[in-house]
Scaffold this motif. Structure first.
Motif, PDB file in Angstrom:
ATOM      1  N   THR A   1       0.830  -1.207   0.000  1.00 22.98           N
ATOM      2  CA  THR A   1       0.000   0.000   0.000  1.00 22.98           C
ATOM      3  C   THR A   1       0.863   1.256   0.000  1.00 22.98           C
ATOM      4  OG1 THR A   1      -1.732  -1.165   1.229  1.00 22.98           O
ATOM      5  CG2 THR A   1      -1.815   1.246   1.235  1.00 22.98           C
ATOM      6  N   GLY A   2       1.887   1.287   0.857  1.00 20.23           N
ATOM      7  CA  GLY A   2       2.751   2.454   0.932  1.00 20.23           C
ATOM      8  C   GLY A   2       3.542   2.675  -0.348  1.00 20.23           C
ATOM      9  N   PHE A   3       4.077   1.609  -0.899  1.00 19.22           N
ATOM     10  CA  PHE A   3       4.897   1.711  -2.119  1.00 19.22           C
ATOM     11  C   PHE A   3       4.056   2.247  -3.277  1.00 19.22           C
ATOM     12  CE2 PHE A   3       7.360   0.496  -5.756  1.00 19.22           C
ATOM     13  CZ  PHE A   3       8.680   0.476  -5.322  1.00 19.22           C
ATOM     14  N   VAL A   4       2.871   1.658  -3.471  1.00 17.85           N
ATOM     15  CA  VAL A   4       2.000   2.083  -4.574  1.00 17.85           C
ATOM     16  C   VAL A   4       1.520   3.527  -4.365  1.00 17.85           C
ATOM     17  CG1 VAL A   4      -0.224   1.686  -5.699  1.00 17.85           C
ATOM     18  CG2 VAL A   4       1.256  -0.259  -5.142  1.00 17.85           C
ATOM     19  N   SER A   5       1.118   3.853  -3.144  1.00 18.04           N
ATOM     20  CA  SER A   5       0.559   5.174  -2.868  1.00 18.04           C
ATOM     21  C   SER A   5       1.589   6.280  -3.069  1.00 18.04           C
ATOM     22  CB  SER A   5       0.024   5.229  -1.437  1.00 18.04           C
ATOM     23  OG  SER A   5      -0.948   4.233  -1.226  1.00 18.04           O
ATOM     24  N   TYR A   6       2.798   6.078  -2.552  1.00 20.81           N
ATOM     25  CA  TYR A   6       3.826   7.112  -2.702  1.00 20.81           C
ATOM     26  C   TYR A   6       4.302   7.218  -4.143  1.00 20.81           C
ATOM     27  CZ  TYR A   6       8.171   9.716  -2.034  1.00 20.81           C
ATOM     28  OH  TYR A   6       9.177  10.643  -2.131  1.00 20.81           O
ATOM     29  N   THR A   7       4.402   6.066  -4.818  1.00 24.15           N
ATOM     30  CA  THR A   7       4.787   6.098  -6.229  1.00 24.15           C
ATOM     31  C   THR A   7       3.760   6.850  -7.055  1.00 24.15           C
ATOM     32  OG1 THR A   7       5.929   3.960  -6.020  1.00 24.15           O
ATOM     33  CG2 THR A   7       5.367   4.683  -8.238  1.00 24.15           C
ATOM     34  N   LYS A   8       2.484   6.652  -6.753  1.00 24.74           N
ATOM     35  CA  LYS A   8       1.411   7.283  -7.528  1.00 24.74           C
ATOM     36  C   LYS A   8       1.323   8.771  -7.265  1.00 24.74           C
ATOM     37  CE  LYS A   8      -2.315   7.669 -10.037  1.00 24.74           C
ATOM     38  NZ  LYS A   8      -2.269   7.509 -11.509  1.00 24.74           N
TER      39      LYS A   8
END
Length: 446
Positions: free
Chosen positions: A281-288
């Motif tokens: 969740t953190g990886f996808v959210s910050y990347t987005k």
């Protein structure tokens, strides 16, 4: 007055067991299976902090957070294992007891420890209860902020231009009604719906993130961070992982408690799933969303899009229906000693308790009203209280327990515990300072 101390302690332990298990499962006598225990631990550990993972990764960096989150999870599990060991030894020494919760465990371990520690037993129990209470109070206030920010965006998208404070006031009455109920059986059915709504909100939010155009390259994001940002990361991460108060009640509710803390038992498997979910969740959210990621990733969704609005409502409802459960746990800690020391509470316990619950709901509302930003409040509660409960106090228990046996405190154990303690103290000091500093700064800016 005249009741033996052990009898009183045992009754209190039994009461804590019944209420904690009910708070987690909605049932008091049913012995849970391994699968049910995993579900209960997952449900109790995953809440508003899951939606803050984007902000957590922004503060820790894309790679730094991905590396540090599993390390924090391993330390959390190890400290929870130390708490379980201490509780089991305390129960073994008191044959009439069948279960001790977190505060009772630290009290009994200190009572049986070396003489200098015995006089600290009552104080340590009080401190743990106080931190548990502050943590639950913080959870309730954070839930208010989470609900309000999502609902405020939706209202604005329909041209209803009211202030954040007024939106929070609108949310107060619906949250007040179930929180005034003194019997958990009337509010526990909403727990299952809350869990479903939270997971639906997360899956839908991440799905919309993937569908809303191509994902930016990870080269556009910070890989590592240092200094103040890392302190905020630590606080948010500990807030999200902090579920140590549930460990002993869930273990004790199982048909076979030994399966809880085995190598491939409930605790390790659950924490593995939770850690993977947090990292993804953190990886996808910050990347987005990069540096623009909000304290709740639902706030990054397009407020004018109908599907996004439905997702925000689902996530807000999931947190909203979790509020009475969190509030009940807080009242379980505060009310018994208050009732014991108030003549009015003993004469009219229901009336006084309802009035006290009304006041406490208003207090959580007041704190939520004063805090300008959700992510900073999450980091503050995580740094100050969650770190102490998850890291610091279990190390104290392990030191006292091992000091009772010859050569129990070897060099390796001593060094390991000292490293955990230093990490905890650094996290508490730097995380608390930076969170308060940023809150004050944001308050003046607002």
């Amino acid at each position: 007055m005249g009741i033996p101390m052990e009898s009183t302690s045992e009754k209190r332990a039994d009461l804590n067991e019944t209420q904690d298990v009910e708070a987690t499962t909605g049932r008091s006598k049913h012995k849970t299976t391994v699968f049910e225990a995993v579900v209960h631990l997952f449900k109790g550990s995953v809440g508003a902090g899951l939606f803050a993972m984007g902000d957590c990764f922004k503060n820790g960096g894309l790679f730094g957070s991905t590396i540090l989150m599993p390390i924090i999870a391993v330390i959390c599990v190890h400290c929870e294992q130390m708490l379980i060991t201490g509780s089991m030894l305390a129960v073994e020494r008191n044959k009439s007891a069948t279960f001790y919760d977190y505060p009772d465990t630290i009290e009994k371990c200190f009572e049986a420890g070396p003489k200098p520690f015995r006089r600290l037993a009552k104080i340590m129990k009080f401190i743990v209860e106080m931190f548990l209470c502050i943590t639950q109070f913080g959870f309730c206030s954070i839930y208010f902020v989470f609900i309000t920010e999502n609902m405020h965006q939706i209202l604005q998208s329909y041209g209803i231009d009211i202030s954040m404070s007024m939106t929070m006031l609108i949310c107060l009455l619906p949250a007040m009604i179930p929180s005034l109920m003194t019997n958990l059986k009337y509010i526990s059915p909403v727990s299952a719906f809350a869990s479903f709504a939270l997971l639906f909100g997360l899956v839908a939010t991440l799905s919309l993130a993937f569908l809303d155009g191509p994902m930016p390259s990870i080269t556009e994001r910070h890989y590592f961070t240092f200094g103040p940002e890392l302190s905020l990361f630590f606080g948010t991460a500990l807030f999200s992982f902090e579920g140590i108060a549930l460990i002993l009640p869930i273990r004790n509710s199982m048909k076979d408690p030994k399966k809880f803390n085995q190598r491939f038992g409930v605790l390790n498997i659950s924490m593995l799933i939770i850690t993977l979910l947090f990292v993804f969740t953190g990886f996808v959210s910050y990347t987005k969303w990069g540096e623009g990621v909000e304290g709740s990733i639902t706030l990054n969704l397009d407020a004018d899009d109908k599907l996004s609005q439905a997702v925000k409502i689902a996530a807000a409802l999931g947190v909203f229906f979790g509020y009475p459960i969190q509030f009940f746990v807080m009242m379980k800690i505060i009310w018994p000693p208050l009732k014991q020391n108030m003549a009015a509470a003993q004469k009219r316990p229901i009336t006084v308790q309802v009035m006290f619950r009304f006041i406490m709901v208003l207090l959580t509302f007041g704190v939520a009203l004063l805090v300008p930003q959700l992510h900073l409040f999450i980091s503050l509660i995580g740094a100050l209280c969650s770190t102490s409960l998850a890291f610091l106090f279990p190390v104290f228990i392990d030191f006292v327990v091992r000091a009772q046996t010859p050569k129990g405190l070897g060099t390796w154990v001593y060094l390991k515990n000292m490293v955990i303690m230093i990490i905890a103290l650094l996290g508490i000091i730097t995380g608390t300072y930076e969170s308060i500093h940023q809150i004050v700064k944001a308050f003046y800016e607002d």
